[in-house]
Design a protein around this motif. Structure first.
Motif, PDB file in Angstrom:
ATOM      1  N   ASP A   1      12.301 -11.153  -3.695  1.00 33.40           N
ATOM      2  CA  ASP A   1      13.275 -12.243  -3.675  1.00 33.40           C
ATOM      3  C   ASP A   1      13.289 -12.957  -2.325  1.00 33.40           C
ATOM      4  OD1 ASP A   1      14.006 -11.641  -6.261  1.00 33.40           O
ATOM      5  OD2 ASP A   1      15.562 -10.222  -5.621  1.00 33.40           O
ATOM      6  N   THR A   2      13.065 -12.187  -1.258  1.00 37.73           N
ATOM      7  CA  THR A   2      13.060 -12.778   0.082  1.00 37.73           C
ATOM      8  C   THR A   2      11.624 -12.948   0.562  1.00 37.73           C
ATOM      9  OG1 THR A   2      13.219 -10.587   1.094  1.00 37.73           O
ATOM     10  CG2 THR A   2      15.280 -11.754   0.662  1.00 37.73           C
ATOM     11  N   LYS A   3      11.417 -13.913   1.413  1.00 39.09           N
ATOM     12  CA  LYS A   3      10.088 -14.226   1.916  1.00 39.09           C
ATOM     13  C   LYS A   3       9.589 -13.112   2.826  1.00 39.09           C
ATOM     14  CE  LYS A   3       7.467 -17.825   4.302  1.00 39.09           C
ATOM     15  NZ  LYS A   3       7.533 -19.141   5.002  1.00 39.09           N
ATOM     16  N   VAL A   4       8.302 -12.772   2.672  1.00 35.80           N
ATOM     17  CA  VAL A   4       7.691 -11.759   3.527  1.00 35.80           C
ATOM     18  C   VAL A   4       7.572 -12.306   4.941  1.00 35.80           C
ATOM     19  CG1 VAL A   4       5.646 -10.347   3.917  1.00 35.80           C
ATOM     20  CG2 VAL A   4       6.418 -10.808   1.578  1.00 35.80           C
ATOM     21  N   GLY A   5       8.073 -11.562   5.923  1.00 47.46           N
ATOM     22  CA  GLY A   5       8.105 -12.039   7.306  1.00 47.46           C
ATOM     23  C   GLY A   5       6.733 -12.302   7.884  1.00 47.46           C
ATOM     24  N   ASN A   6       6.020 -11.236   8.215  1.00 48.33           N
ATOM     25  CA  ASN A   6       4.672 -11.350   8.775  1.00 48.33           C
ATOM     26  C   ASN A   6       3.703 -10.595   7.882  1.00 48.33           C
ATOM     27  OD1 ASN A   6       5.339 -12.846  11.210  1.00 48.33           O
ATOM     28  ND2 ASN A   6       6.318 -10.947  11.934  1.00 48.33           N
ATOM     29  N   PRO A   7       3.206 -11.224   6.836  1.00 48.34           N
ATOM     30  CA  PRO A   7       2.317 -10.520   5.914  1.00 48.34           C
ATOM     31  C   PRO A   7       1.058 -10.027   6.626  1.00 48.34           C
ATOM     32  CG  PRO A   7       2.228 -12.886   5.528  1.00 48.34           C
ATOM     33  CD  PRO A   7       3.351 -12.641   6.486  1.00 48.34           C
ATOM     34  N   SER A   8       0.651  -8.811   6.308  1.00 47.32           N
ATOM     35  CA  SER A   8      -0.526  -8.217   6.938  1.00 47.32           C
ATOM     36  C   SER A   8      -1.674  -8.175   5.948  1.00 47.32           C
ATOM     37  CB  SER A   8      -0.214  -6.796   7.420  1.00 47.32           C
ATOM     38  OG  SER A   8       0.063  -5.953   6.314  1.00 47.32           O
ATOM     39  N   PHE A   9      -2.886  -8.075   6.479  1.00 44.89           N
ATOM     40  CA  PHE A   9      -4.063  -7.991   5.618  1.00 44.89           C
ATOM     41  C   PHE A   9      -4.057  -6.684   4.828  1.00 44.89           C
ATOM     42  CE2 PHE A   9      -8.618  -6.887   5.024  1.00 44.89           C
ATOM     43  CZ  PHE A   9      -8.942  -7.926   4.149  1.00 44.89           C
ATOM     44  N   THR A  10      -3.567  -5.598   5.472  1.00 47.23           N
ATOM     45  CA  THR A  10      -3.472  -4.315   4.763  1.00 47.23           C
ATOM     46  C   THR A  10      -2.535  -4.427   3.564  1.00 47.23           C
ATOM     47  OG1 THR A  10      -3.854  -3.114   6.823  1.00 47.23           O
ATOM     48  CG2 THR A  10      -2.870  -1.877   5.005  1.00 47.23           C
ATOM     49  N   GLY A  11      -1.394  -5.106   3.769  1.00 42.56           N
ATOM     50  CA  GLY A  11      -0.465  -5.306   2.664  1.00 42.56           C
ATOM     51  C   GLY A  11      -1.081  -6.128   1.557  1.00 42.56           C
ATOM     52  N   LEU A  12      -1.896  -7.112   1.924  1.00 40.43           N
ATOM     53  CA  LEU A  12      -2.571  -7.936   0.928  1.00 40.43           C
ATOM     54  C   LEU A  12      -3.525  -7.100   0.083  1.00 40.43           C
ATOM     55  CD1 LEU A  12      -3.407 -10.629  -0.353  1.00 40.43           C
ATOM     56  CD2 LEU A  12      -5.012 -10.950   1.551  1.00 40.43           C
ATOM     57  N   VAL A  13      -4.281  -6.226   0.754  1.00 41.09           N
ATOM     58  CA  VAL A  13      -5.219  -5.366   0.025  1.00 41.09           C
ATOM     59  C   VAL A  13      -4.459  -4.485  -0.968  1.00 41.09           C
ATOM     60  CG1 VAL A  13      -6.875  -3.478   0.266  1.00 41.09           C
ATOM     61  CG2 VAL A  13      -6.938  -5.409   1.868  1.00 41.09           C
ATOM     62  N   GLU A  14      -3.294  -3.947  -0.556  1.00 39.88           N
ATOM     63  CA  GLU A  14      -2.493  -3.110  -1.446  1.00 39.88           C
ATOM     64  C   GLU A  14      -1.973  -3.919  -2.632  1.00 39.88           C
ATOM     65  OE1 GLU A  14       0.592  -1.380   0.866  1.00 39.88           O
ATOM     66  OE2 GLU A  14      -0.756   0.002   1.945  1.00 39.88           O
ATOM     67  N   LEU A  15      -1.487  -5.139  -2.366  1.00 37.56           N
ATOM     68  CA  LEU A  15      -0.968  -5.977  -3.447  1.00 37.56           C
ATOM     69  C   LEU A  15      -2.065  -6.314  -4.446  1.00 37.56           C
ATOM     70  CD1 LEU A  15       1.191  -7.777  -4.771  1.00 37.56           C
ATOM     71  CD2 LEU A  15       0.521  -9.609  -3.178  1.00 37.56           C
ATOM     72  N   VAL A  16      -3.245  -6.658  -3.956  1.00 39.83           N
ATOM     73  CA  VAL A  16      -4.355  -6.978  -4.852  1.00 39.83           C
ATOM     74  C   VAL A  16      -4.749  -5.745  -5.666  1.00 39.83           C
ATOM     75  CG1 VAL A  16      -6.792  -7.639  -4.934  1.00 39.83           C
ATOM     76  CG2 VAL A  16      -5.217  -8.890  -3.450  1.00 39.83           C
ATOM     77  N   GLY A  17      -4.736  -4.580  -5.019  1.00 35.00           N
ATOM     78  CA  GLY A  17      -5.059  -3.355  -5.741  1.00 35.00           C
ATOM     79  C   GLY A  17      -4.076  -3.079  -6.865  1.00 35.00           C
ATOM     80  N   HIS A  18      -2.780  -3.269  -6.594  1.00 29.59           N
ATOM     81  CA  HIS A  18      -1.767  -3.069  -7.637  1.00 29.59           C
ATOM     82  C   HIS A  18      -1.932  -4.087  -8.770  1.00 29.59           C
ATOM     83  CE1 HIS A  18       0.196   0.017  -5.420  1.00 29.59           C
ATOM     84  NE2 HIS A  18       0.663  -0.774  -4.463  1.00 29.59           N
ATOM     85  N   THR A  19      -2.223  -5.335  -8.394  1.00 34.98           N
ATOM     86  CA  THR A  19      -2.411  -6.377  -9.420  1.00 34.98           C
ATOM     87  C   THR A  19      -3.633  -6.080 -10.265  1.00 34.98           C
ATOM     88  OG1 THR A  19      -1.467  -7.993  -7.863  1.00 34.98           O
ATOM     89  CG2 THR A  19      -2.614  -8.863  -9.779  1.00 34.98           C
ATOM     90  N   ARG A  20      -4.696  -5.625  -9.616  1.00 33.18           N
ATOM     91  CA  ARG A  20      -5.909  -5.266 -10.360  1.00 33.18           C
ATOM     92  C   ARG A  20      -5.614  -4.131 -11.346  1.00 33.18           C
ATOM     93  NH1 ARG A  20      -8.912  -4.621  -6.179  1.00 33.18           N
ATOM     94  NH2 ARG A  20      -9.912  -6.685  -6.223  1.00 33.18           N
ATOM     95  N   GLU A  21      -4.830  -3.149 -10.907  1.00 34.21           N
ATOM     96  CA  GLU A  21      -4.483  -2.037 -11.791  1.00 34.21           C
ATOM     97  C   GLU A  21      -3.648  -2.517 -12.978  1.00 34.21           C
ATOM     98  OE1 GLU A  21      -4.405   1.772 -13.272  1.00 34.21           O
ATOM     99  OE2 GLU A  21      -5.639   0.904 -11.680  1.00 34.21           O
ATOM    100  N   LEU A  22      -2.741  -3.472 -12.724  1.00 30.28           N
ATOM    101  CA  LEU A  22      -1.932  -4.025 -13.806  1.00 30.28           C
ATOM    102  C   LEU A  22      -2.814  -4.715 -14.844  1.00 30.28           C
ATOM    103  CD1 LEU A  22       0.888  -4.894 -14.989  1.00 30.28           C
ATOM    104  CD2 LEU A  22       0.607  -6.984 -13.649  1.00 30.28           C
ATOM    105  N   LEU A  23      -3.747  -5.539 -14.381  1.00 31.71           N
ATOM    106  CA  LEU A  23      -4.597  -6.277 -15.319  1.00 31.71           C
ATOM    107  C   LEU A  23      -5.501  -5.339 -16.110  1.00 31.71           C
ATOM    108  CD1 LEU A  23      -5.622  -9.405 -13.183  1.00 31.71           C
ATOM    109  CD2 LEU A  23      -3.676  -9.101 -14.700  1.00 31.71           C
ATOM    110  N   ARG A  24      -6.041  -4.330 -15.431  1.00 30.62           N
ATOM    111  CA  ARG A  24      -6.901  -3.374 -16.140  1.00 30.62           C
ATOM    112  C   ARG A  24      -6.116  -2.617 -17.209  1.00 30.62           C
ATOM    113  NH1 ARG A  24      -9.962  -0.994 -10.772  1.00 30.62           N
ATOM    114  NH2 ARG A  24     -11.644  -2.550 -10.680  1.00 30.62           N
ATOM    115  N   THR A  25      -4.872  -2.247 -16.879  1.00 29.97           N
ATOM    116  CA  THR A  25      -4.060  -1.526 -17.852  1.00 29.97           C
ATOM    117  C   THR A  25      -3.716  -2.421 -19.031  1.00 29.97           C
ATOM    118  OG1 THR A  25      -3.108  -0.229 -16.030  1.00 29.97           O
ATOM    119  CG2 THR A  25      -1.979  -0.137 -18.139  1.00 29.97           C
ATOM    120  N   LEU A  26      -3.424  -3.684 -18.760  1.00 34.97           N
ATOM    121  CA  LEU A  26      -3.159  -4.628 -19.852  1.00 34.97           C
ATOM    122  C   LEU A  26      -4.387  -4.770 -20.749  1.00 34.97           C
ATOM    123  CD1 LEU A  26      -1.216  -7.449 -17.954  1.00 34.97           C
ATOM    124  CD2 LEU A  26      -0.313  -6.012 -19.796  1.00 34.97           C
TER     125      LEU A  26
END
Length: 411
Positions: free
Chosen positions: A95-120
């Motif tokens: 709901d709130t904007k991410v302050g200082n997004p990190s590349f590590t956080g991006l990799v984790e988010l993409v990994g979770h999204t990839r897992e969601l799509l594969r499960t779907l």
């Protein structure tokens, strides 16, 4: 047609539902796009990282309605509902904007999204719901396809029933909560069948039997919780829960910070000792020679305990043979413990205060194995092995006090 319209029309259930092939193709396309979101170039600058976050969230947002629909459809399975809940939570835009997004956080988010799509993609029709998979496994147990006490891998069950492996794993988690199966740390399932009591109740029932056999006389303290856990080849928290059951029904008295005590004057303590001792003497013995050296005894006990710890179900004939060997070993050790000239000096007499309860434990457990159902025999045999090891330690220590004892074979 874009992936957006694919997800919208699929989740909305409109007049023109898209087929499985088109939906899978759209999900595969999104997975390919995700592969470029968290590439090396995305970490070159804060702006590139922020752009990567936005792209990942846009992809996730398009498929979250379908994921939420799958979560609602999974309400019949606690494990499946928890899976979808975790997938949705991991990719939902905050709901709130991410302050200082990190590349590590991006990799984790993409990994979770990839897992969601594969499960779907893997749960597209004709996907079998986890609740239905659990029902099929239960039916296989009821129909005798899987016998009570068997230990199977999820892969074996999936192959036998023609079901998806991931769904079988989730279904087994649900069935473990219902005490139909018990899962090992490696995911193997020991099948108990419907109506099976949980482990704490099992231990509580067996403790009552040991009290009746005289292993724990009225007014005496039980061993420590770690010792009981070793005796029952079970986790300590199961022992704690069993003690609570016996405290609630008045079998034990428990004071804070002290070991539980068998209630003084317990009406059933020791009442079955004579009967069990007589039955134990009538148990069969092996006809072949056995290795009764300390090393041979420890190896026989190790095998019996390893079956239970690894959730393996040996062939009934193999289990019977091993049980008969343990009975013969127990008789040999009891004879050794009762040999007068091997008893320690008076100054060491306190050591032998532990022998009689262990012998009572052995006779009760050995008799219990002979009378147990298939689903309990492996566990009871492992408990017998643990009691044999305890008596071996006591007799070995006594032997050190009186001098070495020659090894011999028992026929």
């Amino acid at each position: 047609m874009t992936a957006t319209t694919t997800s919208e029309e699929t989740t909305a259930g409109g007049d023109l539902p898209l087929g499985q092939r088109i939906v899978r193709r759209a999900l595969t396309s999104e997975l390919i796009r995700l592969g470029r979101v968290d590439g090396p170039r995305a970490g070159h600058s804060a702006a590139a990282v922020a752009e990567g976050y936005e792209k990942a969230w846009q992809i996730a947002d398009r498929w979250l309605p379908l994921a939420r629909e799958r979560r609602r459809a999974a309400s019949g399975s606690v494990a499946d509902h928890a899976r979808w809940d975790g997938l949705v939570r991991a990719v939902t835009r905050p709901d709130t904007k991410v302050g200082n997004p990190s590349f590590t956080g991006l990799v984790e988010l993409v990994g979770h999204t990839r897992e969601l799509l594969r499960t779907l993609r893997n749960t597209e029709p004709s996907y079998v719901p986890v609740a239905e998979v659990a029902a099929q496994i239960t039916e296989a147990v009821q129909n005798g396809k899987y016998l009570a006490g068997m230990s199977l891998s999820p892969g074996r069950i999936a192959a036998d029933l023609g079901l998806p492996l991931a769904s079988v794993k989730l279904a087994l988690t649900d069935l473990a909560e219902e005490n139909v199966v018990e899962l090992s740390g490696t995911g193997r399932a020991r099948l108990y069948g419907l109506g099976h009591t949980d482990r704490a109740q099992q231990i509580a029932d067996w403790l009552r039997e040991l009290i009746a056999a005289g292993a724990y006389p009225s007014g005496t303290k039980l061993p420590t919780r770690p010792m009981l856990a070793r005796s029952f080849i079970s986790a300590e928290y199961h022992v704690v829960a069993a003690i609570r059951i016996l405290t609630a029904d008045g079998t034990l008295i428990c004071h804070p910070g002290q070991r539980p005590v068998v209630r003084p004057g317990h009406p059933h303590a020791g009442t079955k000792a004579t009967e069990i001792s007589r039955t134990f003497r009538q148990l069969p013995c092996p006809t072949a020679p056995m290795d009764l050296s300390d090393t041979g005894i420890r190896e026989a006990a190790r095998v019996a305990q390893s079956w239970w710890r690894a959730h393996l179900s040996p062939h009934p004939a193999t289990l019977d043979h091993h049980y008969t060997q343990l009975v013969a070993i127990a008789r040999h050790l009891i004879t050794r413990a009762g040999t007068r000239h091997h008893r320690p000096r008076a100054s060491d007499a306190g050591h032998w205060e532990d022998v009689d309860p262990v012998i009572a434990r052995i006779t009760a457990t050995a008799t219990g194995v002979a009378q147990a159902g298939p689903e309990h025999r492996v566990w009871r045999t492992a408990c017998l092995a643990a009691a044999v090891i305890d008596l071996l330690k006591l007799t070995a220590e006594a032997g050190e006090a009186t001098g070495p004892r020659p090894r011999h074979a028992f026929r």
